[in-house]
Design a protein around this motif. Structure first.
Motif, PDB file in Angstrom:
ATOM      1  N   GLU A  90     -44.543 -26.623  55.750  1.00  0.00           N
ATOM      2  CA  GLU A  90     -43.119 -26.911  55.912  1.00  0.00           C
ATOM      3  C   GLU A  90     -42.278 -25.913  55.119  1.00  0.00           C
ATOM      4  O   GLU A  90     -42.703 -25.400  54.085  1.00  0.00           O
ATOM      5  N   GLY A 111     -48.007 -34.372  58.684  1.00  0.00           N
ATOM      6  CA  GLY A 111     -46.928 -34.478  59.657  1.00  0.00           C
ATOM      7  C   GLY A 111     -45.761 -35.254  59.064  1.00  0.00           C
ATOM      8  O   GLY A 111     -45.927 -35.986  58.084  1.00  0.00           O
ATOM      9  N   TYR A 114     -46.667 -34.428  63.653  1.00  0.00           N
ATOM     10  CA  TYR A 114     -45.624 -33.491  64.074  1.00  0.00           C
ATOM     11  C   TYR A 114     -44.547 -33.419  63.006  1.00  0.00           C
ATOM     12  O   TYR A 114     -44.133 -34.436  62.439  1.00  0.00           O
ATOM     13  N   VAL A 115     -44.117 -32.193  62.730  1.00  0.00           N
ATOM     14  CA  VAL A 115     -42.940 -31.976  61.889  1.00  0.00           C
ATOM     15  C   VAL A 115     -41.935 -31.226  62.749  1.00  0.00           C
ATOM     16  O   VAL A 115     -42.209 -30.098  63.169  1.00  0.00           O
ATOM     17  N   PRO A 116     -40.790 -31.819  63.062  1.00  0.00           N
ATOM     18  CA  PRO A 116     -39.798 -31.085  63.849  1.00  0.00           C
ATOM     19  C   PRO A 116     -39.146 -29.985  63.010  1.00  0.00           C
ATOM     20  O   PRO A 116     -39.035 -30.102  61.785  1.00  0.00           O
ATOM     21  N   ALA A 117     -38.717 -28.927  63.692  1.00  0.00           N
ATOM     22  CA  ALA A 117     -38.096 -27.800  62.985  1.00  0.00           C
ATOM     23  C   ALA A 117     -36.866 -28.251  62.200  1.00  0.00           C
ATOM     24  O   ALA A 117     -36.552 -27.684  61.152  1.00  0.00           O
ATOM     25  N   SER A 118     -36.183 -29.271  62.693  1.00  0.00           N
ATOM     26  CA  SER A 118     -34.980 -29.739  61.992  1.00  0.00           C
ATOM     27  C   SER A 118     -35.325 -30.292  60.614  1.00  0.00           C
ATOM     28  O   SER A 118     -34.478 -30.342  59.731  1.00  0.00           O
ATOM     29  N   ASP A 133     -41.366 -25.932  63.911  1.00  0.00           N
ATOM     30  CA  ASP A 133     -42.153 -27.014  64.512  1.00  0.00           C
ATOM     31  C   ASP A 133     -43.593 -26.893  64.049  1.00  0.00           C
ATOM     32  O   ASP A 133     -44.178 -25.810  64.114  1.00  0.00           O
ATOM     33  N   HIS A 189     -47.421 -28.639  64.411  1.00  0.00           N
ATOM     34  CA  HIS A 189     -48.315 -29.577  65.103  1.00  0.00           C
ATOM     35  C   HIS A 189     -49.663 -29.567  64.397  1.00  0.00           C
ATOM     36  O   HIS A 189     -50.288 -28.512  64.276  1.00  0.00           O
TER      37      HIS A 189
END
Lengths: 267, 196
Positions: free
Chosen positions: A28, B44, B67-71, B76, B78
């Motif tokens: 992240e 995630g 999942y980690v959304p780009a926001s 992104d 997966h």
């Protein structure tokens, strides 16, 4: 048993004090609000410094996974007088994780002077380029101070598979085009042009650009983890490679109007 | 490589043992014993998947997609992951809940994307990076509390939490324990579980 439950819940609650209470992925890119545009902020601080006859800065590189040594460096640098800023010549991280960028920034932000970071090959792993971009800004940038121009760029050709995109030669040509307006200049990048991981097809054009203005007083690099200073092209331009943080090395650079002095130091 | 990993994970699942209490007809080995929805925990932003228990119920294996959304995460992300959790302490009742105060587990995760690798890319002149970026391992401790929703004691809803870290954070801490703090590498995960 109740005690065990309490202890575990206590541990969980402690995590609300963690740097990141919730971590979603090692990949992240989620810097804190104050960890953005760091190079632009540092350049603004440098620009606000009063003009002087000569100035001094420290060249360091490859903080990588050497956090204890970063602490020691900050103490050593803060004990020095009349240092204007610090240049960190890449490999800020070991794994390209934003968390690592934040750990390094947390420590280097304790310097009394601003520091400027240049991207290294390890900083391009995984989502490192995204993290560097969000936290420090563009990979290629210039700033000027006290009559000198600093041209800082990404020369980690290997990370894009030697596809010709790095270093970005058109940008470098433009950045080097106006050096006659300055007393002198420094080129700063992680990978020296003679390094194995620098794209050979750009080697001659790159070193020619460094040479041609006659203004460049030094080409400053990291990556090799060992201090070296040489003139590999016999053109009067020193190529300086600073040792990594585990070697506890920095280079003290003193830049006057016409001469530049390099001093290899350890802490 | 991706296929090989998926096959490996699938091959490991039956080894964890399909649960079946003595009084109930045994399930086919591949039928999950439960499902989980987890928030955070290095696999995630949200991850969901199925769980398998051993007969005693003190070992649990999960297979999750996260999942980690780009926001949220800048890009992104997966990730597929497999977790193995051990509950070393016998469960006890607390006002209608069944509490397992201690769990300890390991996880392995694989993240999809061309910017990650398992082995250093071919364009390197020598073995340069000796670690994979596409795969990570994790360690965690935690606990859970569940409540029966039917007379069949296997049908339960529950909540769990975990405090954990990952391999690259842990190696950073171990090699810099005078500088980094445990709170630098630990983070919290919470989740909902349903078993049947």
């Amino acid at each position: 048993m109740k005690r065990l439950t309490a202890a575990l819940l206590g541990l969980a609650l402690c995590c609300t004090a963690c740097k990141k209470t919730f971590q979603f992925s090692p990949h992240e890119v989620r810097p804190a609000a104050g960890e953005r545009a760091l190079n632009a902020k540092a350049i603004a601080r440098i620009a606000a410094l009063p003009p002087k006859n000569s100035f001094r800065f420290l060249l360091v590189g490859d903080t990588q996974r050497f956090y204890e040594q970063v602490d020691d460096f900050v103490a050593a640098a803060n004990a020095l007088d009349s240092i204007d800023f610090v240049l960190l010549a890449g490999d800020i991280t070991d794994f390209g994780m934003q968390t690592e960028f934040s750990w390094v920034h947390e420590r280097l932000s304790r310097l009394r002077v601003p520091y400027i970071a240049i991207i290294g090959n390890h900083d391009m792993l995984a989502n490192g380029r995204t993290a560097f971009g969000q936290m420090y800004g563009p990979e290629n940038f210039t700033f000027s101070y006290n009559g000198y121009k600093f041209v800082c760029l990404n020369t980690n050709s290997n990370e894009t598979g030697f596809d010709g995109s790095l270093p970005e030669m058109s940008w470098f040509g433009r950045a080097m085009a106006d050096l006659e307006r300055y007393d002198g200049a420094f080129v700063v990048s992680h990978m020296a042009p003679y390094d194995e991981l620098f794209d050979r097809r750009h080697h001659d054009a790159f070193t020619a650009l460094v040479r041609q203005s006659g203004k460049v007083r030094g080409s400053l690099h990291g990556h090799q983890h060992r201090f070296s200073m040489q003139q590999p092209y016999n053109d009067g331009i020193p190529y300086v490679v600073v040792g990594s943080f585990n070697r506890r090395n920095y280079v003290l650079v003193t830049a006057g109007k016409e001469t530049v002095n390099y001093e290899e130091r350890y802490y | 490589m991706r296929n090989a990993i998926i096959k490996l994970v699938l091959a490991l699942l039956p080894a964890l043992g399909a649960a079946a209490q003595d009084s109930l007809p045994p399930r086919r080995w591949w039928v999950p014993d439960g499902a989980k929805l987890q928030f955070a925990g290095n696999i995630g932003f949200l991850s969901a998947g199925v769980s398998y228990n051993n007969r005693r119920g003190n070992l649990e294996g999960d297979f999750l997609y996260g999942y980690v959304p780009a926001s949220v995460g800048g890009v992104d992300i997966h990730t597929i992951s497999s977790k193995l959790t051990w509950f070393p302490v016998r469960p006890f009742p607390v006002s209608g809940l069944r509490v397992r105060p201690l769990s300890a587990g390991v996880l392995v995760a694989y993240t999809f994307g061309k910017q990650y690798f398992l082995f250093a890319p071919k364009n390197y002149p020598y073995t340069y990076y000796d670690f994979p970026t596409a795969m990570h391992f994790g360690l965690f401790v935690g606990g859970d509390a569940t409540i029966a929703v039917k007379s069949d004691a296997r049908h339960r809803w529950g909540l769990y939490y975990e405090v954990g870290t990952t391999d690259k954070l842990l190696i950073s801490y171990v090699t810099n324990h005078r500088s980094l703090r445990p709170s630098d590498i630990l983070s919290l995960a919470i989740g909902v579980r349903r078993s049947w």
